[in-house]
Design a protein around this motif. Sequence first.
Motif, short mmCIF file in Angstrom:
data_model
loop_
_atom_site.label_atom_id
_atom_site.label_comp_id
_atom_site.label_asym_id
_atom_site.label_seq_id
_atom_site.Cartn_x
_atom_site.Cartn_y
_atom_site.Cartn_z
N ASN A 8 -24.92 10.90 -66.16
CA ASN A 8 -24.11 9.69 -66.19
C ASN A 8 -24.85 8.52 -66.84
N ALA A 9 -25.91 8.82 -67.59
CA ALA A 9 -26.73 7.76 -68.17
C ALA A 9 -26.14 7.23 -69.46
N ASN A 10 -24.97 6.59 -69.35
CA ASN A 10 -24.32 6.04 -70.54
C ASN A 10 -24.41 4.52 -70.58
N ALA A 11 -24.94 3.92 -69.52
CA ALA A 11 -24.88 2.47 -69.40
C ALA A 11 -25.69 1.77 -70.46
N GLN A 12 -25.19 0.62 -70.90
CA GLN A 12 -25.92 -0.25 -71.81
C GLN A 12 -26.25 -1.53 -71.06
N VAL A 13 -27.50 -1.99 -71.16
CA VAL A 13 -27.89 -3.20 -70.46
C VAL A 13 -28.59 -4.15 -71.40
N LYS A 14 -28.63 -5.39 -71.02
CA LYS A 14 -29.37 -6.41 -71.75
C LYS A 14 -30.60 -6.76 -70.93
N LYS A 15 -31.62 -7.30 -71.60
CA LYS A 15 -32.83 -7.69 -70.89
C LYS A 15 -32.48 -8.65 -69.76
N GLY A 16 -33.05 -8.37 -68.60
CA GLY A 16 -32.83 -9.24 -67.46
C GLY A 16 -31.73 -8.76 -66.54
N ASP A 17 -30.88 -7.84 -67.00
CA ASP A 17 -29.78 -7.35 -66.17
C ASP A 17 -30.27 -6.24 -65.25
N LEU A 18 -29.83 -6.28 -64.00
CA LEU A 18 -30.02 -5.17 -63.08
C LEU A 18 -28.71 -4.97 -62.33
N VAL A 19 -28.13 -3.80 -62.43
CA VAL A 19 -26.86 -3.53 -61.78
C VAL A 19 -27.03 -2.35 -60.84
N ASP A 20 -26.02 -2.10 -60.02
CA ASP A 20 -26.08 -0.99 -59.07
C ASP A 20 -26.39 0.31 -59.80
N GLY A 21 -27.32 1.07 -59.26
CA GLY A 21 -27.68 2.36 -59.84
C GLY A 21 -28.84 2.29 -60.79
N ILE A 22 -29.18 1.10 -61.31
CA ILE A 22 -30.31 0.96 -62.23
C ILE A 22 -31.55 0.57 -61.44
N SER A 23 -32.60 1.38 -61.56
CA SER A 23 -33.82 1.14 -60.79
C SER A 23 -34.88 0.41 -61.59
N ALA A 24 -34.79 0.48 -62.93
CA ALA A 24 -35.79 -0.20 -63.76
C ALA A 24 -35.28 -0.34 -65.17
N VAL A 25 -35.85 -1.31 -65.87
CA VAL A 25 -35.62 -1.48 -67.30
C VAL A 25 -36.98 -1.62 -67.96
N VAL A 26 -37.20 -0.83 -69.02
CA VAL A 26 -38.45 -0.89 -69.79
C VAL A 26 -38.07 -1.21 -71.23
N GLY A 27 -38.35 -2.45 -71.66
CA GLY A 27 -37.85 -2.88 -72.96
C GLY A 27 -36.35 -2.93 -72.89
N ASP A 28 -35.67 -2.07 -73.65
CA ASP A 28 -34.22 -1.94 -73.51
C ASP A 28 -33.82 -0.53 -73.06
N GLU A 29 -34.79 0.19 -72.50
CA GLU A 29 -34.52 1.52 -71.94
C GLU A 29 -34.32 1.39 -70.44
N ILE A 30 -33.32 2.11 -69.90
CA ILE A 30 -33.02 1.99 -68.48
C ILE A 30 -33.45 3.24 -67.72
N VAL A 31 -33.75 3.05 -66.44
CA VAL A 31 -34.04 4.14 -65.51
C VAL A 31 -33.00 4.07 -64.40
N GLU B 221 -43.07 6.43 -61.49
CA GLU B 221 -44.11 6.06 -62.44
C GLU B 221 -44.11 6.99 -63.66
N GLN B 222 -43.88 8.28 -63.45
CA GLN B 222 -43.80 9.22 -64.57
C GLN B 222 -42.65 8.84 -65.51
N ILE B 223 -41.52 8.51 -64.93
CA ILE B 223 -40.36 8.16 -65.74
C ILE B 223 -40.57 6.82 -66.46
N LEU B 224 -41.19 5.84 -65.78
CA LEU B 224 -41.50 4.57 -66.42
C LEU B 224 -42.40 4.77 -67.63
#
Length: 444
Positions: free
Chosen positions: A11-34, A61-64
């Motif tokens: 289900n990893a289709n989401a697009q985010v902007k820097k600074g955004d954190l929404v339900d289900g997103i645990s981290a953002v690295v640059g513009d890549e989401i976890v 940490e491995q995923i980051l």
Amino acid sequence: MSFLVTLISFNANAQVKKGDLVDGISAVVGDEIVLESDILEQQNYAIQQGAAQTNKCEFMEQILSNKLLIYKAKKDTLIQDRTAAIRAQAGDKYNQILSQFPSERAMLDSYKFRSSYEMKNVIEKMDVDNYYGQAKYALITDKVNITPNEVTDFYNAFKYQLPQVKDEVVLSKIVMFPKLTDAHKQEIIDKLKKIKQDILNGETFENKARIYSDDPGSAANGGLYTNIGRGKMVKIFEATALNLQEGEISDPVESEFGFHIIQLVKKSGKLYDARHILLKAEPNAEEIATAKAEMEQIRKDILEGKTTFKDAAYKHSDDKNTKFNAGVIPAEDGSDRQEKINLPATVAYQIAGVNKGDLTEVFMDELNQKKAVVLMKVNDIIPEHSLDIATDFERIKSFALNKKKNEVLEKWVKENLADTFISLDNRYKDCQFKTDWNKAAIVK
């Protein structure tokens, strides 16, 4: 820290902007989401594999680290941008998966997708991320090597932590594909000529491919392959397709997979689209019996000392991957040792009770989805044991080299945190990471 190709959530289709954190997103690295589901998938997989440590923070940490690799790789001019080519192949991969299901709906339900569009997007994202992550890791660790003394030091420090080696065998094989008689080949050619004529008379190539083609990767899609790069298909397929005019259909041609008729759909620069209908060259009972008799004679000649297994493999085997190496079957790690527990059921059955140096009986198997007559030799039997520097040096060297590469990667990660936007969900604020992700991150 170990390098890990992240198992992206379906289900990893989401697009985010820097600074955004929404339900289900645990981290953002640059513009890549976890996604939280990414971490749970890694944790569950480790549990299924019997891992002793399943700390959620370790998987995070491995995923980051992997996301940082991907983010930096996409900005690295030394890494070729293959995004467009990878995305173009997503349709082919989708069709290959589809061929294993009775219907598209059954496949989508099995993988929990709402639409084919959604599933293709995820396939694209997984393949793009895997490509960039692996390419960047290769660049970072390219010059890392290890000396024999370092291998010995590693072994002395970690020998009690190294995995136990299960029962192994070293096997050689001679493979023979039963040859079709000229009359049988002509039957297949005549059938393809009839199919071609039906298409010329007004039936569609797509419909005929869905009905008759034996190619699981394209039949459900009307025989279509898109954005084919030069060298991707077998030579006879490519040569035939590129010698056609757009819309033209070839006469039957033979490849290692069987017999085809091919239609060039479109040619654009170095890429082309083509449809084909494949009829596999399935041997009949008489042709199989002939091949078995020939292999039985080879077995007899080896036992009587008239030839060696090595010479017989070179002369008679149809398996290009082993015939030039005395028939020895390589393992996944590049060695010639294979764990018995991982052998295909047919092979495990045939070698049961066979002693070191002995031959199996002649038996039927499959190679590259083709029926084959096979003879094997058991070259060695290695009982279960702990890794030992005297007998398992190359395997220990691989562990030691991976550890050294991961140390280089860990250093690289620390050096690249400062200029990268990092945002972590509050639930991971108390994790004791090896690298100080929390200090570098915005925690929300």
